[in-house]
Design a protein around this motif. Structure first.
Motif, short mmCIF file in Angstrom:
data_model
loop_
_atom_site.label_atom_id
_atom_site.label_comp_id
_atom_site.label_asym_id
_atom_site.label_seq_id
_atom_site.Cartn_x
_atom_site.Cartn_y
_atom_site.Cartn_z
N VAL A 126 -5.69 8.74 -0.65
CA VAL A 126 -4.50 7.94 -0.41
C VAL A 126 -4.09 8.16 1.05
N TYR A 177 -10.38 4.02 1.89
CA TYR A 177 -9.68 5.06 1.15
C TYR A 177 -10.03 5.00 -0.33
N ARG A 178 -10.13 3.79 -0.86
CA ARG A 178 -10.47 3.62 -2.27
C ARG A 178 -11.82 4.25 -2.56
N GLY A 200 -6.11 11.12 4.88
CA GLY A 200 -5.53 10.94 3.56
C GLY A 200 -5.59 12.19 2.71
N GLN A 235 -5.71 7.83 -5.67
CA GLN A 235 -6.23 6.48 -5.82
C GLN A 235 -5.45 5.50 -4.95
N SER A 236 -6.17 4.73 -4.18
CA SER A 236 -5.57 3.73 -3.30
C SER A 236 -6.39 2.46 -3.36
N ASP A 237 -5.73 1.32 -3.09
CA ASP A 237 -6.43 0.04 -3.03
C ASP A 237 -6.93 -0.27 -1.63
N THR A 266 0.83 -1.20 0.00
CA THR A 266 0.00 0.00 0.00
C THR A 266 0.86 1.25 0.00
N VAL A 277 1.32 2.25 7.51
CA VAL A 277 0.13 1.87 6.73
C VAL A 277 -0.84 1.12 7.62
#
Length: 235
Positions: free
Chosen positions: A123, A117-118, A107, A111-113, A61, A92
């Motif tokens: 992010v 957050y996604r 954040g 774009q984050s996985d 991440t 993280v």
């Protein structure tokens, strides 16, 4: 304890990260706490700060910015040879656990996985975290963690810091507790100690940004005899 038993205790240790979220206002600072379930294997029915174990997936991440070099150095200090967890993973994990257990996000747009957050288009950003404490659970406990505690300002939370609607059910009774009254709750010993350290840091910070402590207290319980040191101390 035999040498073999001691070795098993060491391998059972899991790296963990916890966030002490503080909200400052005219009535004084408050901290966010929740209660663990009565059937939880670790610290049942105790009020704690949001946190949990570092996951292998945390290594993949990205953060919105690189970790502060001073925090990175301290997270690496007094490290355990059997652990390959990185400072980035720990940071993280701190933000992921905060998101999972409270629904609150820290954040920046991107774009984050990471779940939460996604969906919010953010992010995770660890730049506002202050490393304030480290503690290793003593031998003989049903769960053992090498836990790092981070202090964060609720002003960095994205959205409403009273909205816990996206929280999982691991912590109940999530609420903001005045720092001066938090010790009246049913707290684990280490939570009381961390609370006192955080209260001192908040007081020293005044109305400005949260200060980074000159050194980080560390309760090292890897062996039968507890050891208390200061990480980053020049002494």
């Amino acid at each position: 304890m035999t040498a073999a038993g001691a070795a098993r205790d060491l391998t059972a240790l899991r790296d963990a990260a916890t966030v002490v979220l503080v909200r400052r206002g005219v009535d004084g600072p408050s901290v966010l706490m929740g209660m663990r379930g009565a059937k939880a294997a670790f610290m049942p029915s105790k009020f704690v700060f949001p946190g949990g174990a570092v996951d292998p997936e945390d290594a993949g991440t990205a953060l919105a910015a690189e970790p502060d070099t001073a925090i990175t150095a301290r997270l690496q200090a007094e490290g355990r040879s059997e652990s390959n967890v990185t400072p980035r993973q720990i940071l993280v994990a701190a933000l992921r656990e905060l998101a999972e257990e409270t629904g609150l996000l820290i954040g920046k747009p991107g774009q984050s996985d990471m779940t939460g957050y996604r969906e919010a288009g953010l992010v995770p950003d660890a730049s506002g975290l202050r490393y304030v404490f480290r503690a290793i659970t003593p031998p003989g406990r049903p769960r053992r963690f090498d836990a790092r505690f981070f202090l964060a300002d609720a002003a960095t939370v994205h959205g409403d810091s009273d909205d816990f609607s996206r929280a999982c059910d691991e912590l109940s009774h999530l609420h903001w507790v005045p720092m001066a009254e938090a010790r009246r709750l049913e707290l684990p010993f280490i939570t009381e100690v961390v609370l006192a350290e955080c209260a001192a840091t908040v007081a020293a910070s005044g109305d400005g940004p949260l200060l980074a402590p000159a050194s980080v207290p560390f309760f090292d319980n890897r062996e039968n005899r507890s050891r208390f040191i200061q990480i980053g101390s020049e002494e």
